[in-house]
Scaffold this active site. Structure first.
Site, PDB file in Angstrom:
ATOM      1  N   HIS A   1      13.304  58.713  15.236  1.00 27.75           N
ATOM      2  CA  HIS A   1      13.083  58.454  16.657  1.00 27.75           C
ATOM      3  C   HIS A   1      14.358  58.861  17.396  1.00 27.75           C
ATOM      4  CE1 HIS A   1       9.581  55.258  16.572  1.00 27.75           C
ATOM      5  NE2 HIS A   1       9.221  56.434  16.092  1.00 27.75           N
TER       6      HIS A   1
ATOM      7  N   GLU B   1      16.605  57.225  19.079  1.00 27.36           N
ATOM      8  CA  GLU B   1      17.765  56.367  18.812  1.00 27.36           C
ATOM      9  C   GLU B   1      18.298  56.605  17.396  1.00 27.36           C
ATOM     10  OE1 GLU B   1      14.745  55.589  19.882  1.00 27.36           O
ATOM     11  OE2 GLU B   1      14.716  53.778  21.125  1.00 27.36           O
TER      12      GLU B   1
ATOM     13  N   SER C   1      12.141  52.029  25.906  1.00 29.26           N
ATOM     14  CA  SER C   1      12.314  50.739  25.229  1.00 29.26           C
ATOM     15  C   SER C   1      12.199  50.916  23.712  1.00 29.26           C
ATOM     16  CB  SER C   1      11.224  49.787  25.745  1.00 29.26           C
ATOM     17  OG  SER C   1      11.402  48.486  25.249  1.00 29.26           O
TER      18      SER C   1
ATOM     19  N   CYS D   1      11.526  50.725  19.777  1.00 32.84           N
ATOM     20  CA  CYS D   1      10.517  50.158  18.866  1.00 32.84           C
ATOM     21  C   CYS D   1      11.201  49.237  17.856  1.00 32.84           C
ATOM     22  CB  CYS D   1       9.798  51.283  18.121  1.00 32.84           C
ATOM     23  SG  CYS D   1      10.738  51.936  16.722  1.00 32.84           S
TER      24      CYS D   1
ATOM     25  N   CYS E   1      13.981  51.055  15.625  1.00 28.67           N
ATOM     26  CA  CYS E   1      15.239  51.335  16.323  1.00 28.67           C
ATOM     27  C   CYS E   1      15.944  50.033  16.703  1.00 28.67           C
ATOM     28  CB  CYS E   1      14.959  52.207  17.542  1.00 28.67           C
ATOM     29  SG  CYS E   1      14.206  53.784  17.070  1.00 28.67           S
TER      30      CYS E   1
END
Lengths: 146, 146
Positions: free
Chosen positions: B50, B52, B77, B79, B82
């Site tokens: 992802h 991040e 935002s 998950c 992350c």
């Protein structure tokens, strides 16, 4: 230990033999291993490929239906990151080799409905104890403590 | 938006331009970006990178003292995975572009003492809305729903 924890332990040993952190994991779907891996901090200079993450990565892109019908085996209690990955993909069951040398986020997993089965297997404990004694600094780096 | 969220958004746009999922992130230590990245599900066939995670991976192996004095910026935002990585490394502050198109584990972050700042930035919302409309199946795969 069943054959899947044996496979996870074989991954952990491969990690140790290649100079890395001996934590291994496999993901099992319908009785077949679809991904296996071990911690890659040393070997790939990776900050994200813990054993469980490496197994997920090696399983490749899977549809939700596969994850939701899989079991993740890991030689060591999963940290917050690996726990979060299990929750993201909705893996319903985690089999853990041991939590004596490190207690991960098992309570968080259980609080979200994940079945957690800790084997407390001596070969997993012995491997981590040997590693932590040999390389405490590397171990502490891996769990964000040093 | 400040310059760091602009940098995260630039990463997200790079993801979109290369056929991927437009979520970007940067990690800032002492006022400098030490890692940047974007979601790599399409580009690298990755189930774990992802935005991040890609930023963390690209920051490389860092000592705990660096993470504990860093801020993670992400266009969306975070998950569960992350979020878990943020908790593992003890990153104390997360700046989030928006949580309108996806609400991640902000409550878990806050419950563990992480400072969470949601900008609700229109360019981040617009980018995700466009992507979700164009590629709903890919988006649902990324968050473990399809």
């Amino acid at each position: 230990m069943d054959k899947f924890m044996e496979a996870a332990l074989a991954e952990a040993k491969k990690g140790m033999e290649t100079g890395g952190i001996p934590i291994g994991s496999v993901i099992v779907h319908d009785g077949e291993i679809i991904g296996r891996g071990h911690n890659q901090r040393v070997q790939k200079g990776s900050a994200t490929l813990h054993g469980e993450m490496d197994a997920l990565e090696n399983a490749g892109r899977q549809p939700a239906a596969v994850y939701k019908n899989s079991v993740l085996y890991t030689t060591l209690s999963p940290c917050a990151m690996c726990t979060g990955a299990i929750l993201l993909y909705g893996i319903p069951k985690v089999v853990i080799g041991e939590n004596k040398t490190f207690m991960g986020e098992e309570e968080l997993l259980k609080s979200r409905g994940v079945e957690v089965n800790v084997l407390q297997a001596e070969p997993c404990i012995a491997l981590m104890e040997k590693f932590i004694q040999q390389s405490p600094q590397l171990w502490h780096e891996d769990i964000g403590c040093e």
